[in-house]
Design a protein around this motif. Structure first.
Motif, PDB file in Angstrom:
ATOM      1  N   ALA A 187       0.829  -1.203   0.000  1.00  0.00           N
ATOM      2  CA  ALA A 187       0.000   0.000   0.000  1.00  0.00           C
ATOM      3  C   ALA A 187       0.870   1.262   0.000  1.00  0.00           C
ATOM      4  O   ALA A 187       0.600   2.221  -0.736  1.00  0.00           O
ATOM      5  CB  ALA A 187      -0.937  -0.005   1.207  1.00  0.00           C
ATOM      6  N   ARG A 188       1.919   1.265   0.786  1.00  0.00           N
ATOM      7  CA  ARG A 188       2.832   2.419   0.815  1.00  0.00           C
ATOM      8  C   ARG A 188       3.552   2.581  -0.525  1.00  0.00           C
ATOM      9  O   ARG A 188       3.677   3.695  -1.042  1.00  0.00           O
ATOM     10  CB  ARG A 188       3.863   2.245   1.933  1.00  0.00           C
ATOM     11  CG  ARG A 188       3.301   2.400   3.330  1.00  0.00           C
ATOM     12  CD  ARG A 188       4.406   2.373   4.356  1.00  0.00           C
ATOM     13  NE  ARG A 188       5.340   3.481   4.185  1.00  0.00           N
ATOM     14  CZ  ARG A 188       6.490   3.592   4.853  1.00  0.00           C
ATOM     15  NH1 ARG A 188       6.861   2.656   5.696  1.00  0.00           N
ATOM     16  NH2 ARG A 188       7.262   4.635   4.658  1.00  0.00           N
ATOM     17  N   ALA A 189       4.040   1.448  -1.068  1.00  0.00           N
ATOM     18  CA  ALA A 189       4.816   1.515  -2.309  1.00  0.00           C
ATOM     19  C   ALA A 189       3.974   1.987  -3.485  1.00  0.00           C
ATOM     20  O   ALA A 189       4.485   2.656  -4.394  1.00  0.00           O
ATOM     21  CB  ALA A 189       5.419   0.139  -2.611  1.00  0.00           C
ATOM     22  N   ARG A 190       2.680   1.669  -3.497  1.00  0.00           N
ATOM     23  CA  ARG A 190       1.822   2.006  -4.635  1.00  0.00           C
ATOM     24  C   ARG A 190       1.090   3.336  -4.464  1.00  0.00           C
ATOM     25  O   ARG A 190       0.251   3.711  -5.270  1.00  0.00           O
ATOM     26  CB  ARG A 190       0.795   0.892  -4.867  1.00  0.00           C
ATOM     27  CG  ARG A 190       1.401  -0.467  -5.206  1.00  0.00           C
ATOM     28  CD  ARG A 190       2.058  -0.449  -6.587  1.00  0.00           C
ATOM     29  NE  ARG A 190       2.553  -1.771  -6.936  1.00  0.00           N
ATOM     30  CZ  ARG A 190       3.787  -2.199  -6.709  1.00  0.00           C
ATOM     31  NH1 ARG A 190       4.679  -1.379  -6.132  1.00  0.00           N
ATOM     32  NH2 ARG A 190       4.161  -3.418  -7.044  1.00  0.00           N
ATOM     33  N   GLY A 191       1.371   4.052  -3.374  1.00  0.00           N
ATOM     34  CA  GLY A 191       0.764   5.368  -3.193  1.00  0.00           C
ATOM     35  C   GLY A 191      -0.645   5.347  -2.641  1.00  0.00           C
ATOM     36  O   GLY A 191      -1.398   6.321  -2.815  1.00  0.00           O
ATOM     37  N   TYR A 192      -0.998   4.283  -1.927  1.00  0.00           N
ATOM     38  CA  TYR A 192      -2.347   4.187  -1.361  1.00  0.00           C
ATOM     39  C   TYR A 192      -2.585   5.272  -0.309  1.00  0.00           C
ATOM     40  O   TYR A 192      -3.715   5.726  -0.121  1.00  0.00           O
ATOM     41  CB  TYR A 192      -2.533   2.800  -0.742  1.00  0.00           C
ATOM     42  CG  TYR A 192      -3.904   2.526  -0.180  1.00  0.00           C
ATOM     43  CD1 TYR A 192      -4.987   2.264  -1.020  1.00  0.00           C
ATOM     44  CD2 TYR A 192      -4.120   2.506   1.199  1.00  0.00           C
ATOM     45  CE1 TYR A 192      -6.251   2.004  -0.504  1.00  0.00           C
ATOM     46  CE2 TYR A 192      -5.374   2.243   1.719  1.00  0.00           C
ATOM     47  CZ  TYR A 192      -6.439   1.994   0.865  1.00  0.00           C
ATOM     48  OH  TYR A 192      -7.690   1.727   1.386  1.00  0.00           O
ATOM     49  N   TYR A 193      -1.521   5.693   0.365  1.00  0.00           N
ATOM     50  CA  TYR A 193      -1.665   6.704   1.419  1.00  0.00           C
ATOM     51  C   TYR A 193      -1.377   8.123   0.933  1.00  0.00           C
ATOM     52  O   TYR A 193      -1.362   9.061   1.734  1.00  0.00           O
ATOM     53  CB  TYR A 193      -0.739   6.357   2.600  1.00  0.00           C
ATOM     54  CG  TYR A 193      -1.144   5.089   3.313  1.00  0.00           C
ATOM     55  CD1 TYR A 193      -2.286   5.049   4.107  1.00  0.00           C
ATOM     56  CD2 TYR A 193      -0.399   3.924   3.183  1.00  0.00           C
ATOM     57  CE1 TYR A 193      -2.676   3.887   4.754  1.00  0.00           C
ATOM     58  CE2 TYR A 193      -0.767   2.758   3.814  1.00  0.00           C
ATOM     59  CZ  TYR A 193      -1.907   2.747   4.597  1.00  0.00           C
ATOM     60  OH  TYR A 193      -2.300   1.588   5.235  1.00  0.00           O
ATOM     61  N   GLU A 194      -1.144   8.285  -0.373  1.00  0.00           N
ATOM     62  CA  GLU A 194      -0.960   9.624  -0.919  1.00  0.00           C
ATOM     63  C   GLU A 194      -2.325  10.310  -1.076  1.00  0.00           C
ATOM     64  O   GLU A 194      -3.372   9.670  -1.049  1.00  0.00           O
ATOM     65  CB  GLU A 194      -0.267   9.538  -2.291  1.00  0.00           C
ATOM     66  CG  GLU A 194       1.119   8.906  -2.253  1.00  0.00           C
ATOM     67  CD  GLU A 194       2.087   9.714  -1.421  1.00  0.00           C
ATOM     68  OE1 GLU A 194       1.983  10.962  -1.432  1.00  0.00           O
ATOM     69  OE2 GLU A 194       2.950   9.093  -0.756  1.00  0.00           O
TER      70      GLU A 194
END
Length: 232
Positions: A187-194
């Motif tokens: 999730a962090r690597a794919r920008g889920y929290y952006e």
């Protein structure tokens, strides 16, 4: 090794070894197992485990696979009240398993001065063990190499720290299960929290080849554990 160079070490390992019913089960069925405690006697061993998966049907299939294994004698469902921790998946069932302890790698660790620091986790045909031992880094590596050779095992060291360090020095993600780490790190690597989000939970679930419900279950549990480490 002299006394000055010896220290208490906290070691996290991820491993595979042959002839193990837990790894056999998690290869056959998409479930996870948490091993809480094991007791040996003259005729075999009995262990308390939590079987968790996406649905009751999947968990039922895993228990049937455990019962059918050539390495087990019986698998008995326990009441939900017998669980030692809360649910670790969408569906969780506590089980008492009677099995042949001889292929077990647990005794290989205890015979070399390791003791288990927390429950073992078994997922996707591998297991993760959190261990405490006294020694230095070189004796630790020699002991693990001995186990690999004796059991035809594959052992990957995930982390080694001083067991007497303040907990605040540990990586918060160390407390996550392998699947929770996988979900959170993806999730962090794919920008889920952006903001705005660069991906969706459905896309992330597809990348891990699990349902959206299962992915969100792992992610929410990971977030809940990580939030407990934040001093608000």
């Amino acid at each position: 090794m002299d006394a000055e160079s010896a220290e208490l070490l906290h070691v996290t390992v991820d491993l595979w070894h042959p002839d193990c019913w837990t790894l056999q089960t998690t290869r056959q069925v998409d479930v996870g197992l948490v091993g809480y405690r094991t007791m040996r006697n003259d005729t075999g061993a009995t262990g308390q485990f939590g079987v968790y998966g996406e649905s009751q049907d999947v968990v039922d299939g895993a228990i049937e696979a455990i019962q059918a294994s050539s390495f087990t004698e019986a698998a008995t469902r326990l009441s939900p009240a017998a669980a030692l921790t809360g649910s670790v998946g969408p569906t969780t069932c506590p089980v008492l398993v009677e099995f042949d302890p001889e292929p077990s790698i647990r005794s290989a660790f205890t015979a070399r001065g390791f003791f288990h620091h927390s429950p073992t986790r078994h997922e996707r045909g591998r297991e993760r063990r959190s261990l405490i031992t006294r020694g230095d880094r070189s004796t630790l590596q020699r002991a693990l190499t001995e186990i690999e050779t004796a059991y035809d095992a594959d052992i990957e060291v995930i982390r080694v720290t001083s067991a007497t360090e303040d907990r605040s020095n540990h990586r918060p993600t160390e407390r996550l299960s392998p699947r929770q780490q996988e979900a959170f790190q993806l999730a962090r690597a794919r920008g889920y929290y952006e903001y705005p989000r660069e991906t969706t939970s459905r896309d992330l679930a597809a990348e891990l080849d699990v349902s959206k419900t299962t992915f969100l279950e792992h992610l929410r549990k990971a977030e809940a554990k990580l939030l407990t480490d934040i001093d608000l």
